[in-house]
Design an enzyme around this catalytic site. Structure first.
Site, PDB file in Angstrom:
ATOM      1  CG  HIS A  97      -1.680   1.265   1.383  1.00 36.37           C
ATOM      2  ND1 HIS A  97      -2.397   1.817   0.340  1.00 36.37           N
ATOM      3  CD2 HIS A  97      -1.853   2.094   2.443  1.00 36.37           C
ATOM      4  CE1 HIS A  97      -2.971   2.927   0.767  1.00 36.37           C
ATOM      5  NE2 HIS A  97      -2.653   3.124   2.027  1.00 36.37           N
ATOM      6  CG  HIS A  99      -0.995   7.399   0.847  1.00 37.48           C
ATOM      7  ND1 HIS A  99      -0.859   7.854   2.132  1.00 37.48           N
ATOM      8  CD2 HIS A  99      -1.897   6.390   0.892  1.00 37.48           C
ATOM      9  CE1 HIS A  99      -1.661   7.147   2.945  1.00 37.48           C
ATOM     10  NE2 HIS A  99      -2.293   6.247   2.200  1.00 37.48           N
ATOM     11  CG  ASP A 122       4.951  -5.179 -22.098  1.00 38.21           C
ATOM     12  OD1 ASP A 122       4.314  -5.696 -23.031  1.00 38.21           O
ATOM     13  OD2 ASP A 122       6.035  -4.573 -22.248  1.00 38.21           O
ATOM     14  CG  HIS A 162      -6.817   5.426   0.760  1.00 38.22           C
ATOM     15  ND1 HIS A 162      -7.233   4.349   1.489  1.00 38.22           N
ATOM     16  CD2 HIS A 162      -5.576   5.712   1.219  1.00 38.22           C
ATOM     17  CE1 HIS A 162      -6.309   4.012   2.369  1.00 38.22           C
ATOM     18  NE2 HIS A 162      -5.297   4.824   2.213  1.00 38.22           N
ATOM     19  CE1 TYR A 216      11.514  -7.913 -21.582  1.00 37.62           C
ATOM     20  CE2 TYR A 216      11.092  -8.266 -19.256  1.00 37.62           C
ATOM     21  CZ  TYR A 216      11.725  -7.567 -20.279  1.00 37.62           C
ATOM     22  OH  TYR A 216      12.560  -6.548 -19.952  1.00 37.62           O
TER      23      TYR A 216
HETATM   24 ZN    ZN Z   1      -3.385   4.739   3.075  1.00 37.41          ZN
END
Ligand code: ZN
Length: 223
Positions: A97, A99, A122, A162, A216
């Site tokens: 996660h 930002h 790709d 978010h 690849y």
């Molecule tokens: Zn967050």
């Protein structure tokens, strides 16, 4: 060979420095987790600790309901979202996660990143989709991630207003998806300043994605 818990602590700690290296995080935002293979456990960053101060020993072990199993600190405040993904998607071995700014700008306007360049076909094989807005504190973020990415080729989702969540077979693959998501978010943003962006035709996206995913890179056994 199955990685031991200590090896996974090392990997998860090291992968957090990749988030810094690629400019995906500010202050203590962002987190990486890895499933412990064969166990009902995951390893994740402690909450609110500077990236410079992270060590393998400070990584937190929780069960897949987000309950603390090992660690002196509280787990990341995003633990519930990571845990929900592991419960719902058994093929996922790592979750990230961030930002990261360009991708989160697309999340702020709630617009998918169109699949308009070959590198994106790709890696993602599709647009990078937008997931629902959800408040932290229960399973809503996890549910939104799983609902958006189930059956989707993209390993990345832009959670509305978010930021980015990515998944992978391994934590390293999820980190790679987070790096590539920010890269294409920036490129497509720049492209839009120059003029209209046209998505690639679906047959070309399909052909590029199939080639990249299957042939690849360094193939075992080839000279
Ligand atoms: Zn967050």
């Amino acid at each position: 060979m199955t990685a031991t818990l200590n090896e996974i602590r090392d990997q998860v700690c090291a992968l957090h420095s990749e988030l810094l290296r690629w400019g995906l995080v500010a202050w203590t935002a962002g987190n990486v987790s890895a499933r412990v293979p064969g166990e009902n456990l995951m390893v994740i960053k402690p909450s609110g600790v500077s990236y410079e101060d992270l060590t393998p020993a400070s990584m937190i072990v929780t069960d897949l309901d987000g309950n603390l199993v090992e660690g002196d600190l509280s787990p990341s405040s995003d633990t519930a979202a990571h845990a929900y993904v592991y419960r719902a998607m058994p093929e996922v071995g790592g979750v990230v996660h961030t930002h990261s700014p360009y991708a989160t700008a697309w999340a702020a306007v709630g617009e998918p990143i169109p699949c308009a360049i070959t590198a994106m076909a790709d890696e993602f094989g599709a647009e990078i989709p937008v997931g629902p807005f959800a408040l932290i504190g229960n399973d809503d973020i996890g549910k939104g991630i799983v609902a958006t990415l189930s059956g989707h080729r993209s390993p990345a989702v832009l959670m509305r207003s978010h930021g980015v969540f990515t998944i992978g077979k391994t934590a390293k693959a999820a980190v790679k998806a987070a790096v590539m998501c920010e890269d294409v978010a920036r490129t497509l943003h720049l492209a839009r300043q120059l003029g209209p962006v046209r998505p690639l035709p679906q047959p070309d996206i399909d052909a590029l994605h199939a080639r990249y995913q299957n042939v690849y890179g360094q193939q075992k056994g080839t000279p």
